[in-house]
Design an enzyme around this catalytic site. Sequence first.
Site, short mmCIF file in Angstrom:
data_model
loop_
_atom_site.label_atom_id
_atom_site.label_comp_id
_atom_site.label_asym_id
_atom_site.label_seq_id
_atom_site.Cartn_x
_atom_site.Cartn_y
_atom_site.Cartn_z
N PRO A 112 -4.07 0.60 19.21
CA PRO A 112 -3.46 0.22 17.61
C PRO A 112 -3.64 1.26 15.87
O PRO A 112 -3.54 0.86 15.32
CB PRO A 112 -4.59 -1.12 16.81
N TYR A 172 -9.47 4.80 7.44
CA TYR A 172 -10.28 4.96 8.97
C TYR A 172 -11.60 6.52 8.27
O TYR A 172 -10.96 7.35 7.46
CB TYR A 172 -9.73 6.23 9.58
N HIS A 193 0.85 -0.82 0.16
CA HIS A 193 -0.02 -0.05 -0.02
C HIS A 193 0.76 1.62 -0.02
O HIS A 193 2.47 1.75 0.68
CB HIS A 193 -0.99 -0.10 1.01
N LYS A 230 1.46 0.31 14.73
CA LYS A 230 2.66 0.78 15.31
C LYS A 230 3.69 -0.59 16.60
O LYS A 230 4.46 -0.54 16.09
CB LYS A 230 3.33 2.41 15.93
N TYR A 267 4.37 7.12 9.66
CA TYR A 267 3.70 5.77 9.10
C TYR A 267 4.60 4.69 8.69
O TYR A 267 4.02 3.86 8.71
CB TYR A 267 2.23 6.32 8.00
P1 RFL Z 1 2.24 -10.46 22.10
O1 RFL Z 1 2.55 -10.55 20.81
O2 RFL Z 1 1.68 -10.42 22.51
O3 RFL Z 1 3.93 -11.64 22.25
C1 RFL Z 1 3.73 -12.34 23.67
C2 RFL Z 1 4.56 -13.51 23.86
O4 RFL Z 1 4.41 -13.94 25.41
C3 RFL Z 1 3.77 -15.03 25.74
N1 RFL Z 1 3.51 -15.62 27.26
C4 RFL Z 1 4.48 -16.29 27.49
N2 RFL Z 1 5.56 -16.97 27.65
C5 RFL Z 1 5.37 -17.79 28.63
N3 RFL Z 1 5.75 -16.97 29.75
C6 RFL Z 1 4.35 -16.26 30.27
N4 RFL Z 1 4.77 -16.43 31.48
C7 RFL Z 1 4.09 -15.45 28.79
N5 RFL Z 1 3.39 -14.53 29.22
C8 RFL Z 1 2.57 -14.35 27.66
C9 RFL Z 1 2.33 -14.60 24.85
O5 RFL Z 1 1.41 -16.26 24.89
C10 RFL Z 1 2.59 -14.05 23.82
O6 RFL Z 1 3.14 -15.34 22.73
O7 RFL Z 1 4.48 -9.58 21.83
P2 RFL Z 1 5.39 -8.78 21.25
O8 RFL Z 1 6.77 -9.54 20.83
O9 RFL Z 1 5.56 -7.17 21.93
O10 RFL Z 1 3.95 -8.53 19.69
C11 RFL Z 1 4.28 -7.17 20.16
C12 RFL Z 1 2.09 -7.43 18.99
O11 RFL Z 1 2.59 -8.45 19.27
C13 RFL Z 1 1.13 -5.94 19.26
O12 RFL Z 1 2.71 -4.40 19.56
C14 RFL Z 1 1.25 -5.79 17.93
O13 RFL Z 1 0.15 -6.57 17.79
C15 RFL Z 1 0.03 -4.76 17.83
N6 RFL Z 1 -1.03 -4.28 17.18
C16 RFL Z 1 -0.87 -4.25 15.97
N7 RFL Z 1 0.90 -3.43 15.49
C17 RFL Z 1 1.61 -3.00 14.15
O14 RFL Z 1 2.26 -2.80 13.97
N8 RFL Z 1 1.04 -3.27 13.03
C18 RFL Z 1 -0.95 -3.02 13.50
O15 RFL Z 1 -1.98 -2.78 12.44
C19 RFL Z 1 -1.44 -3.57 14.76
N9 RFL Z 1 -3.00 -3.82 14.93
C20 RFL Z 1 -2.29 -4.88 17.15
C21 RFL Z 1 -3.46 -4.24 15.94
C22 RFL Z 1 -3.15 -5.05 18.39
C23 RFL Z 1 -4.47 -5.50 18.60
N10 RFL Z 1 -5.16 -5.72 19.58
C24 RFL Z 1 -5.60 -7.62 19.30
C25 RFL Z 1 -4.55 -5.24 20.41
C26 RFL Z 1 -4.55 -4.70 15.95
C27 RFL Z 1 -5.02 -4.65 17.29
C28 RFL Z 1 -6.44 -4.96 17.15
C1 PHB Z 2 -5.40 -4.12 9.91
O1 PHB Z 2 -6.12 -4.48 9.51
O2 PHB Z 2 -5.44 -4.64 10.77
C2 PHB Z 2 -5.08 -2.75 11.23
C3 PHB Z 2 -5.39 -1.40 10.51
C4 PHB Z 2 -5.48 0.41 10.93
C5 PHB Z 2 -4.74 -0.58 11.90
C6 PHB Z 2 -4.77 -0.97 12.77
C7 PHB Z 2 -4.95 -2.50 12.81
O3 PHB Z 2 -4.74 1.10 12.78
#
Ligand code: RFL
Ligand code: PHB
Length: 404
Positions: free
Chosen positions: A297, A205, A77, A301, A388
């Site tokens: 989210p 958005y 994109h 980032k 971004y």
């Molecule tokens: P994670 O992915 O949470 O991984 C942590 C891992 O540790 C495990 N764990 C344990 N393991 C052993 N012992 C324990 N006591 C433990 N406790 C936990 C967990 O099971 C897990 O496997 O953290 P990490 O690696 O720092 O990664 C961070 C990302 O996952 C997170 O920041 C993103 O998902 C945020 N996010 C987005 N980030 C982007 O860069 N682009 C996006 O488009 C984006 N969209 C989003 C998002 C997060 C969302 N939610 C669900 C909050 C959209 C959403 C809706």
């Molecule tokens: C996604 O595609 O999951 C998504 C898009 C925009 C955001 C966060 C997540 O700001």
Amino acid sequence: MSHNDIRCQVAIIGAGPAGLALAHMLHRQGIDSVVLERQSEAHVRARIRAGVIEQSTVDVLTELGLADRLHAEALVHDGFYIRFDRQTHHLDFHRHTGRHAFVYGQAEIVADLIDARRQTGRPMFFDAADVTVADFDTDHPVVEFTHEGRRRRIDADFIAGCDGFHGICRESIDASRFNFMDRSYPFAWLGIMARTTPVTDEGMYCAHPDGLSVHSMRGPHLTRQYLQVPADTDLADWGDERIWAELRRRSASDDHPELETGEIIERSLAPLRSVVTDPMQQGSLFLLGDAAHIVPPTGAKGLNLAISDACVLSNALGVFYHGAGRDALDAYTATALPRIWQAQAFSWNLTTTLHRLGDGDFDWNLRRARLQRWANSVDEQRALGEVYLGLPFPTSWHPPMVPA
Ligand code: RFL
Ligand code: PHB
């Protein structure tokens, strides 16, 4: 040492993007690690979360040889759309920066990283229960965990706390020596994955006086969409019809067809919060990714920050194991934090502009004034696009003396 004991250089807690990327970066430098994950492999591979990946992150994954499938399958994109007052505007960041954003599910990245770890033959334990960390104020920290009914012990040089926001590593540090800064919001994102055709060719958005809706996608007939909802929302109150009606209402426009409705194959609720832990280290324990900081989210980032933290720590560990001392490790927080705060500032800007924060006309008119600047000012678009698509990482994943 009993047969339940393991010795390694770096014990990595958590097999999310931060832990798995770090494990691979260390492997490439000849540094050995053990990865411990609380959940099952199937659970980790199926967890739907992020989708939008910065060019900077893709560049690092490509250099590590971890992006072959991403390059074959990701949607590429130029920017995103914003919609308000029933009009749609494309913010073309590529035009100003020459860079792209990549849409590729977090579950796919994690699957690619797990497969790459397997190929190295280095240890990785899923279903690791009751993980504890101890003695990290010394040079010989200890990790214990239970696996297949046996209590096991890891003697490591360092511990990487990559266990996300609900992990044990941040809770184990001495809270009196840390500054936990946070901001919570009175709303959450209700997310769905649906078998429908996207109405735009890039993410969108939709800022509506009643709240944000997000239109994103994972493929030609698969959409990922979000609704701003109150923080205390009960998912059970949101049946398919209510979700589609609200998505349609908030995204109604005069210049595009209405949203297509269809089968919803997943739904979830994510609270919005901003958190920074400073410092992100104590002794031989380092916090990375969501374990150290959370961004809302909006702006996408979080995963990107997890990968940039892994680069900074991998680089510092590389310096250390090449005999060049602890200085880079001691500077881990100072090196990583400025970029984290840039992402916090960006996410805050998007969050407060796109969501409904308060009642009344003042709030909406203020937000609309900012949206008009985004839509109409090239300088504003250039500035948004720079962040971004990904500010430069603070360091590469390896020190200069290790060839890529
Ligand atoms: P994670 O992915 O949470 O991984 C942590 C891992 O540790 C495990 N764990 C344990 N393991 C052993 N012992 C324990 N006591 C433990 N406790 C936990 C967990 O099971 C897990 O496997 O953290 P990490 O690696 O720092 O990664 C961070 C990302 O996952 C997170 O920041 C993103 O998902 C945020 N996010 C987005 N980030 C982007 O860069 N682009 C996006 O488009 C984006 N969209 C989003 C998002 C997060 C969302 N939610 C669900 C909050 C959209 C959403 C809706
Ligand atoms: C996604 O595609 O999951 C998504 C898009 C925009 C955001 C966060 C997540 O700001």
